[in-house]
Design an enzyme around this catalytic site. Sequence first.
Site, mmCIF file in Angstrom:
data_model
loop_
_atom_site.group_PDB
_atom_site.id
_atom_site.type_symbol
_atom_site.label_atom_id
_atom_site.label_comp_id
_atom_site.label_asym_id
_atom_site.label_seq_id
_atom_site.Cartn_x
_atom_site.Cartn_y
_atom_site.Cartn_z
ATOM 1 N N LYS A 53 0.844 -1.205 0.000
ATOM 2 C CA LYS A 53 0.000 0.000 0.000
ATOM 3 C C LYS A 53 0.872 1.244 0.000
ATOM 4 O O LYS A 53 0.641 2.177 -0.777
ATOM 5 C CB LYS A 53 -0.896 0.027 1.250
ATOM 6 C CG LYS A 53 -2.100 -0.874 1.157
ATOM 7 C CD LYS A 53 -2.810 -0.971 2.489
ATOM 8 C CE LYS A 53 -3.842 -2.086 2.445
ATOM 9 N NZ LYS A 53 -4.285 -2.532 3.753
ATOM 10 N N GLN A 97 -5.229 -1.286 9.580
ATOM 11 C CA GLN A 97 -5.152 -2.643 9.027
ATOM 12 C C GLN A 97 -5.816 -3.641 9.978
ATOM 13 O O GLN A 97 -5.543 -3.658 11.179
ATOM 14 C CB GLN A 97 -3.662 -3.003 8.805
ATOM 15 C CG GLN A 97 -3.421 -4.344 8.162
ATOM 16 C CD GLN A 97 -3.833 -4.395 6.690
ATOM 17 O OE1 GLN A 97 -3.941 -3.381 6.014
ATOM 18 N NE2 GLN A 97 -4.064 -5.590 6.201
ATOM 19 N N ASP A 120 -11.806 2.673 3.675
ATOM 20 C CA ASP A 120 -12.195 1.264 3.576
ATOM 21 C C ASP A 120 -13.693 1.113 3.354
ATOM 22 O O ASP A 120 -14.162 0.037 2.993
ATOM 23 C CB ASP A 120 -11.867 0.536 4.892
ATOM 24 C CG ASP A 120 -10.474 -0.064 4.910
ATOM 25 O OD1 ASP A 120 -10.045 -0.592 3.871
ATOM 26 O OD2 ASP A 120 -9.820 -0.006 5.968
HETATM 27 N N1 GUN Z 1 -6.956 -6.482 6.073
HETATM 28 C C1 GUN Z 1 -6.994 -7.199 4.929
HETATM 29 N N2 GUN Z 1 -7.559 -6.473 3.945
HETATM 30 C C2 GUN Z 1 -7.895 -5.280 4.481
HETATM 31 C C3 GUN Z 1 -8.500 -4.099 3.954
HETATM 32 O O1 GUN Z 1 -8.885 -3.998 2.791
HETATM 33 N N3 GUN Z 1 -8.645 -3.077 4.842
HETATM 34 C C4 GUN Z 1 -8.243 -3.151 6.128
HETATM 35 N N4 GUN Z 1 -8.428 -2.088 6.914
HETATM 36 N N5 GUN Z 1 -7.679 -4.237 6.649
HETATM 37 C C5 GUN Z 1 -7.505 -5.287 5.821
#
Ligand code: GUN
Length: 291
Positions: A53, A97, A120
Site C-alpha cells: 500500500k 489494518q 475502507d
Molecule cells: N486487512 C486485509 N484487507 C484489508 C482491507 O482492505 N482493509 C483493512 N483495513 N484491513 C484489511
Amino acid sequence: MSKVIDGKAFAEKVRGEVSKQVDWLKSNHSITPGLAVVLVGEDPASQVYVRNKGKQTVEVGMNSYEHKLDTSVSEAELLALIDKLNNDDSVHGILVQLPLPDHIQEAAVIDAIDYRKDVDGFHLTNVGLLNTGGEGVVPCTPLGCIMMLKDRLGSLSGKNAVVVGRSNIVGKPMAALLLKESCTVTIAHSRTQDLAGVCKEADILVAAVGRPEMIPGDWVKPGAAVIDVGINRIERDGKNKLVGDVDYASCEAVAGAITPVPGGVGPMTIACLLHNTVQQAARQKGVELPA
Ligand code: GUN
C-alpha cells in the site's frame, strides 16, 4: 476476447487514472492527498499488504504515512492516534489494518475514524450511505469487482447475481453494489440449502467464502461471469500455492468470463484504495474531480 479478466492490467489502468487526478489536485488546488495506514503488531500477511500500500501510494504521487504500533498497544492509545489523524489536515485517508489484536475492539476503532477520512468504507455512516443510495466511500474489494464486471459486461441491469459469502468486508457490500446496478441479488452462505442449485442460476457469481476451490465448474451456468475473491494458501505436491474459492480449471471451462487467482481481484483492492483516497481528498476540499 479472452475469458480471463486481467485484474493486474485493470489495476494499472485505475492507478493511472488516480495518478492523473492526484496531479490535477496538486496543480489546481495545491492539495497532495495523504493516506495514513496504521498497523498493529507483526502479522506477516498484514506487513506485506501495508508495504505494498505504501509503495503504490507514493507511486501515484500521494503522501504515505505509516504508523506501526506494538501488539501491546492499548485501545485508548490507538484511539488517541486516530483522533490525531482525524485532525491532521495533511491526512485525507485513514486505514487501520485488520485484524487487530483481541484486546482491541475493531468496531470501536472503525467508528472512531472520521467517516470523511474512511477509505475502507467500513464506517457505519459509509455502510449506511451505500445501502441508501448516498455518496459515500465503498469497500475496496467489492468496488474492484464491480468495476471489472461493468467493464466486461456493460450494463448489469436485470442480471441474476449470486454472492457466496456474507462478510461485512466483501459479501454484504458486494450485494449492495450489485443491487445498485439493478441486479436480482442472492446472498448465499454456509447454511444455504442447495448451494449448487443457487449458484447455477447466477449470470454473475461472486465467490467470497475463504474456502479453497470450494465451487466446482458444474455449479456454474454456462457463460456466467465468475468473480473469485478468495486468496487461499494451500500446499499441493509439496509446494505452496495460492488458489481462489472456485476450482479454476473446471469453472473456466464453462464460464463466459472469470478472474484468476492470483492476478484477478487481488491487484484491484489496493488500486481501489488509492481511488478512494483521492475521492475523499477531493470531497473534503469540496472539489469535483475531472472524470
Ligand atoms: N486487512 C486485509 N484487507 C484489508 C482491507 O482492505 N482493509 C483493512 N483495513 N484491513 C484489511
